[in-house]
Design a protein around this motif. Structure first.
Motif, PDB file in Angstrom:
ATOM      1  N   UNK A   1      -5.371   4.793  -6.054  1.00 53.53           N
ATOM      2  CA  UNK A   1      -6.796   5.051  -6.297  1.00 53.53           C
ATOM      3  C   UNK A   1      -7.729   4.114  -5.527  1.00 53.53           C
ATOM      4  N   UNK A   2      -7.497   3.968  -4.227  1.00 56.23           N
ATOM      5  CA  UNK A   2      -8.368   3.180  -3.356  1.00 56.23           C
ATOM      6  C   UNK A   2      -8.954   4.124  -2.322  1.00 56.23           C
ATOM      7  N   UNK A   3     -10.260   4.089  -2.136  1.00 56.66           N
ATOM      8  CA  UNK A   3     -10.920   5.054  -1.262  1.00 56.66           C
ATOM      9  C   UNK A   3     -11.151   4.502   0.134  1.00 56.66           C
ATOM     10  N   UNK A   4     -10.913   5.373   1.118  1.00 55.47           N
ATOM     11  CA  UNK A   4     -11.205   5.014   2.497  1.00 55.47           C
ATOM     12  C   UNK A   4     -12.556   5.516   2.951  1.00 55.47           C
TER      13      UNK A   4
ATOM     14  N   UNK B   1       3.711  -5.726   5.072  1.00 55.31           N
ATOM     15  CA  UNK B   1       3.968  -5.792   3.645  1.00 55.31           C
ATOM     16  C   UNK B   1       4.386  -7.198   3.224  1.00 55.31           C
ATOM     17  N   UNK B   2       4.135  -7.491   1.962  1.00 54.51           N
ATOM     18  CA  UNK B   2       4.483  -8.797   1.412  1.00 54.51           C
ATOM     19  C   UNK B   2       5.688  -8.674   0.478  1.00 54.51           C
TER      20      UNK B   2
ATOM     21  N   UNK C   1       7.076   2.178  -2.001  1.00 52.16           N
ATOM     22  CA  UNK C   1       5.976   3.020  -2.445  1.00 52.16           C
ATOM     23  C   UNK C   1       4.725   2.159  -2.581  1.00 52.16           C
ATOM     24  N   UNK C   2       3.715   2.431  -1.764  1.00 50.85           N
ATOM     25  CA  UNK C   2       2.480   1.637  -1.775  1.00 50.85           C
ATOM     26  C   UNK C   2       1.696   1.841  -3.068  1.00 50.85           C
ATOM     27  N   UNK C   3       1.735   3.044  -3.619  1.00 46.26           N
ATOM     28  CA  UNK C   3       1.015   3.299  -4.865  1.00 46.26           C
ATOM     29  C   UNK C   3       1.653   2.549  -6.022  1.00 46.26           C
ATOM     30  N   UNK C   4       2.985   2.499  -6.063  1.00 51.72           N
ATOM     31  CA  UNK C   4       3.660   1.782  -7.135  1.00 51.72           C
ATOM     32  C   UNK C   4       3.440   0.275  -7.019  1.00 51.72           C
ATOM     33  N   UNK C   5       3.421  -0.231  -5.790  1.00 53.79           N
ATOM     34  CA  UNK C   5       3.145  -1.649  -5.579  1.00 53.79           C
ATOM     35  C   UNK C   5       1.767  -1.998  -6.119  1.00 53.79           C
ATOM     36  N   UNK C   6       0.801  -1.116  -5.907  1.00 54.31           N
ATOM     37  CA  UNK C   6      -0.553  -1.371  -6.393  1.00 54.31           C
ATOM     38  C   UNK C   6      -0.642  -1.207  -7.907  1.00 54.31           C
ATOM     39  N   UNK C   7       0.000  -0.154  -8.437  1.00 52.54           N
ATOM     40  CA  UNK C   7      -0.089   0.124  -9.877  1.00 52.54           C
ATOM     41  C   UNK C   7       0.551  -0.980 -10.710  1.00 52.54           C
TER      42      UNK C   7
ATOM     43  N   UNK D   1      -0.184  -3.823  -0.543  1.00 57.00           N
ATOM     44  CA  UNK D   1       0.729  -4.313   0.493  1.00 57.00           C
ATOM     45  C   UNK D   1       1.880  -5.119  -0.101  1.00 57.00           C
ATOM     46  N   UNK D   2       1.932  -5.222  -1.407  1.00 55.16           N
ATOM     47  CA  UNK D   2       2.986  -5.992  -2.061  1.00 55.16           C
ATOM     48  C   UNK D   2       4.311  -5.259  -2.079  1.00 55.16           C
TER      49      UNK D   2
END
Length: 458
Positions: A315-318, A344-345, A360-366, A372-373
């Protein structure tokens, strides 16, 4: 007149959805009220105007683009653009035109429930007229023979229908609507009867995890073109749901690799689980050609209101399509550029499978608050370089390379990987035009393409 929201809960069966709304509207009119929307719930989460209208995709000329929003749940709002801020039909057409100008090849119209929009057939017609492949993500309950035929004639090339259990009662309980399972299966059969390729989609959850083999078998019996297993990202309406364990992820992904071997004429895929790339490469599976996190690289989401995000679950907007063009956002948004750079970190940054998987970038954020984690749900611990299970690298004949370069850029790398794995599995060291043709025919059968459509790929 006072504006109200009406709570919608079907207790008598799915056939009477529209009739129920008519009754509610007549009741409201008699009371001097105006119904602004239908208030319902999915999985126990109440909401109004779920993201079900236009949402969209993206790419550069070498990417594919989905269009829609969120999990395709049961419809709980009136037809047409729902919320007051949703994109209108004219705005939707403008967005489609911008997608075509940016080189978009694939548009996934989903939701929410996209068939709640009365203009869905015309949106499909607009996309197909611009040379964009349009597909639909739906719960299947609103599909009728007439609707399927209209969508097919408008240019729709396929539909994905969600089913969460082989047990009708369990599926209905999860969806919160009696008759939901029957409606989904009926939708699958209507699509097949009208010649529209259909995928069966399932989300892996703790309560249905053990049913995955049975669901694949059901997909096979129903004669669908493919089976897609989605892995939960705990965001949006899935935020309060429980996920399966990392160990169960690995087990489910390994089963999908085996299922693809067992059913070579049915496409088997995983979504939101790029870790399958590591397992597929170790097993020498052609599934390695369909992996990696595509967020901001191969696709994006356009929300009902026109916001462009890297994927449906991040849920991050560009940017906002009411303020900027799609191509400007796709090519210039800082968020998209950062995700494409792949810096990535954590263990994802150290992993030898980073280029193949990336987490999965969304799972890293969630779960970690950092897009980027590292992907916390990946059980793999880095420590050895990426190594495909092959003997010798292969070369390509001039004819094969020429044919490969005719294939649309957004799937070219996947086709190359799939062909090379097949050739290596056969103990050969050179890819010929015949090898490429055979792989394309196999992929075409899995996707439900006609012979002519498959031939046009090469």
């Amino acid at each position: 007149m006072t504006t109200v929201y009406a709570y919608e809960r079907v207790s008598t069966g799915h056939q009477d959805l529209q009739n129920q709304r008519v009754v509610l509207e007549k009741w409201a009119d008699a009371k001097g009220l105006t119904i602004k929307g239908f208030y319902g719930d999915v999985c126990g989460h109440p909401y109004i105007y779920p993201p079900a209208a236009v949402r969209g995709g993206l790419p550069s000329p070498e990417a594919a683009a989905p269009w829609g929003g969120g999990h395709p749940g049961f419809p709980h709002r009136p037809a047409g653009p729902g919320g007051p801020s949703e994109l209108s039909f004219d705005e939707g057409c403008q967005v489609i035109d911008q997608l075509a100008a940016a080189g978009t090849r694939l548009l996934i119209l989903t939701g929410g429930e996209p068939l709640m929009r009365r203009d869905m057939v015309e949106l499909v017609r607009r996309a197909s007229g611009k040379g964009i492949t349009a597909v639909l993500g739906t719960n299947g309950m609103l599909l009728t023979r007439r609707t399927v035929r209209q969508l097919r004639e408008a240019g729709l090339t396929g539909a994905g229908i969600s089913l969460d259990s082989v047990d009708p009662n369990e599926h209905d309980r999860f969806r919160g609507v009696p008759g939901a399972w029957e409606g989904a299966v009926r939708g699958i059969r209507l699509c097949r009867a009208e010649g529209l390729p259909v995928l069966l989609q399932m989300t892996a959850l703790p309560w249905n995890y053990t049913e995955i083999p049975q669901m694949v078998a059901l997909a096979r019996r129903e004669g669908v073109a493919g089976f897609t297993l989605y892995f939960l990202v705990c965001t949006g309406r899935g935020e309060q749901l429980s996920d399966i364990s990392p160990g169960q992820y690995e087990e489910a992904l390994s089963f999908l690799i085996d299922a693809q071997r067992a059913y070579p004429d049915m496409m088997v895929r995983a979504r939101c689980a790029p870790q399958i790339g590591r397992l597929a490469s170790e097993a020498g599976s052609a599934l390695v050609g369909s992996v990696g996190c595509p967020a901001a690289r191969q696709y994006c989401r356009i929300t009902p209101e026109g916001s462009v995000t890297p994927c449906p679950y991040l849920p991050l907007s560009g940017g906002d399509l009411r303020q900027e063009s799609f191509q400007t956002i796709w090519e210039g948004a800082a968020l998209f550029r950062i995700l494409r750079e792949g810096a990535f970190r954590g263990k994802c940054g150290e992993c030898g499978f980073k280029e193949l998987c990336g987490g999965c970038r969304a799972r890293a954020y969630a779960l970690g608050g950092d897009a980027l984690g590292e992907d916390p749900w990946c059980a793999y611990q880095p420590g050895r370089p990426f190594q495909v299970n092959t003997q010798q690298p292969v070369t390509w004949t001039v004819d094969a390379e020429t044919r490969l370069n005719r294939i649309p850029g957004f799937i070219r790398s996947k086709v190359r990987t799939a062909v090379e794995h097949q050739v290596q599995a056969e103990g050969k060291r050179e890819v010929t035009g015949d090898d490429l043709r055979a792989t394309l025919q196999d992929m075409g059968r899995r996707m439900g393409l006609t012979r002519g459509e498959t031939n046009r790929l090469s």
